[in-house]
Write an enzyme that holds these catalytic residues in place. Structure first.
Site, PDB file in Angstrom:
ATOM      1  N   ARG A  81       0.839  -1.201   0.000  1.00 13.33           N
ATOM      2  CA  ARG A  81       0.000   0.000   0.000  1.00 13.33           C
ATOM      3  C   ARG A  81       0.875   1.253   0.000  1.00 13.33           C
ATOM      4  NH1 ARG A  81      -5.235  -0.018   1.057  1.00 13.33           N
ATOM      5  NH2 ARG A  81      -5.362  -2.004   2.116  1.00 13.33           N
TER       6      ARG A  81
ATOM      7  N   ILE B 211      -8.095   2.066   0.551  1.00  9.45           N
ATOM      8  CA  ILE B 211      -7.746   2.660   1.846  1.00  9.45           C
ATOM      9  C   ILE B 211      -6.343   3.234   1.703  1.00  9.45           C
ATOM     10  CG2 ILE B 211      -7.325   2.158   4.296  1.00  9.45           C
ATOM     11  CD1 ILE B 211      -9.802   0.730   4.303  1.00  9.45           C
TER      12      ILE B 211
ATOM     13  N   ASN C 161     -13.234  13.895   1.274  1.00  6.13           N
ATOM     14  CA  ASN C 161     -13.914  12.712   0.730  1.00  6.13           C
ATOM     15  C   ASN C 161     -15.413  12.943   0.820  1.00  6.13           C
ATOM     16  OD1 ASN C 161     -14.256   9.979  -0.139  1.00  6.13           O
ATOM     17  ND2 ASN C 161     -14.641   9.382   1.988  1.00  6.13           N
TER      18      ASN C 161
ATOM     19  N   HIS D 225     -18.897  10.701   1.539  1.00  8.79           N
ATOM     20  CA  HIS D 225     -19.308   9.391   2.035  1.00  8.79           C
ATOM     21  C   HIS D 225     -20.833   9.311   2.023  1.00  8.79           C
ATOM     22  CE1 HIS D 225     -19.033   5.681   4.302  1.00  8.79           C
ATOM     23  NE2 HIS D 225     -19.991   6.149   5.094  1.00  8.79           N
TER      24      HIS D 225
END
Ligand code: GRF
Length: 209
Positions: free
Chosen positions: A61, A88, A103, A105
């Site tokens: 990642r 993620i 972000n 959501h």
């Protein structure tokens, strides 16, 4: 002028809403971790530079995030906008963009962090649902909320009908929140998030009843 990068993985309808909003900031680039993401076509049509950085091609990642980070630096980005970006992010990346990354959501945070929000709202029998624009912090979906749009759940709502109506609201509030950042109405400071120079404790809410 604030330089914006939008990170996507899918259809990019929120990216389209941002493009169509004629923000006072400039979308300088779009990054997708998926080469087939339709969002890339939308960016190209709008004449915005694109980059495909496939997470599968990196051993970790962190390695993937480092390449994205470098791309954002190359573009001199001031604000990172996550718009359906389905990865993620590593703690290191989030730390580097703290206060400069937002972000959207599909729930009324702090309720229903994570996945399958519409199903969970239906399971619980909630009367209200909606979406939230928030700063991104290391804890998932837990950063300061900037705007929320609220709708009433109908008796015959399904996951799909809720998803559609929440999506419409996303297209209203995401450009608004990003514009407020671009024009300085919202400021991220060491003293906290300010709205018109006053501490912002609650998100600005829009209701569609
Ligand atoms: C939206 O529902 C958003 O809330 C979530 O991912 C979805 C992106 O949709 N984070 P689109 O790609 O912008 O159409």
């Amino acid at each position: 002028m604030i330089k914006i990068a939008v990170l996507v993985s899918g259809s990019g309808s929120n990216l389209q809403a941002l493009i169509d909003a004629n923000l006072s900031g400039q979308i300088v680039g779009v990054i997708s971790n998926k080469p087939e993401a339709y969002a890339l076509q939308r960016a190209k049509t709008a004449g915005i530079e694109t980059a495909v950085i496939e997470h599968k091609q990196y051993p970790s990642r962190e390695a993937f995030d480092d390449v994205m980070h470098q791309k954002l630096l190359d573009w001199n980005v001031d604000l990172v906008v996550l718009a359906g970006f389905m990865r993620i992010l590593s703690a290191r990346f989030v730390e580097a963009w703290q206060g400069k990354m937002v972000n959207i959501h599909p729930s009324l945070l702090p309720y229903y962090k994570g996945m399958h929000t519409h199903q969970r709202v239906l399971n619980t029998g909630d009367v209200l649902h909606g979406c939230t624009v928030h700063y991104v912090t290391a804890e998932l979906d837990a950063g300061q909320a900037l705007t929320q749009a609220v709708l009433k759940v109908k008796a015959d709502d399904t996951v799909d009908s809720l998803a559609n109506r929440v999506h419409e609201l996303e297209h209203l509030i995401y450009p608004q929140a990003v514009e407020w950042i671009c024009n300085g109405t919202i400021q991220h400071t060491p003293q906290g998030v300010l709205f018109r120079k006053k501490t912002m404790n609650e998100p600005i809410q829009f209701c569609k009843f």
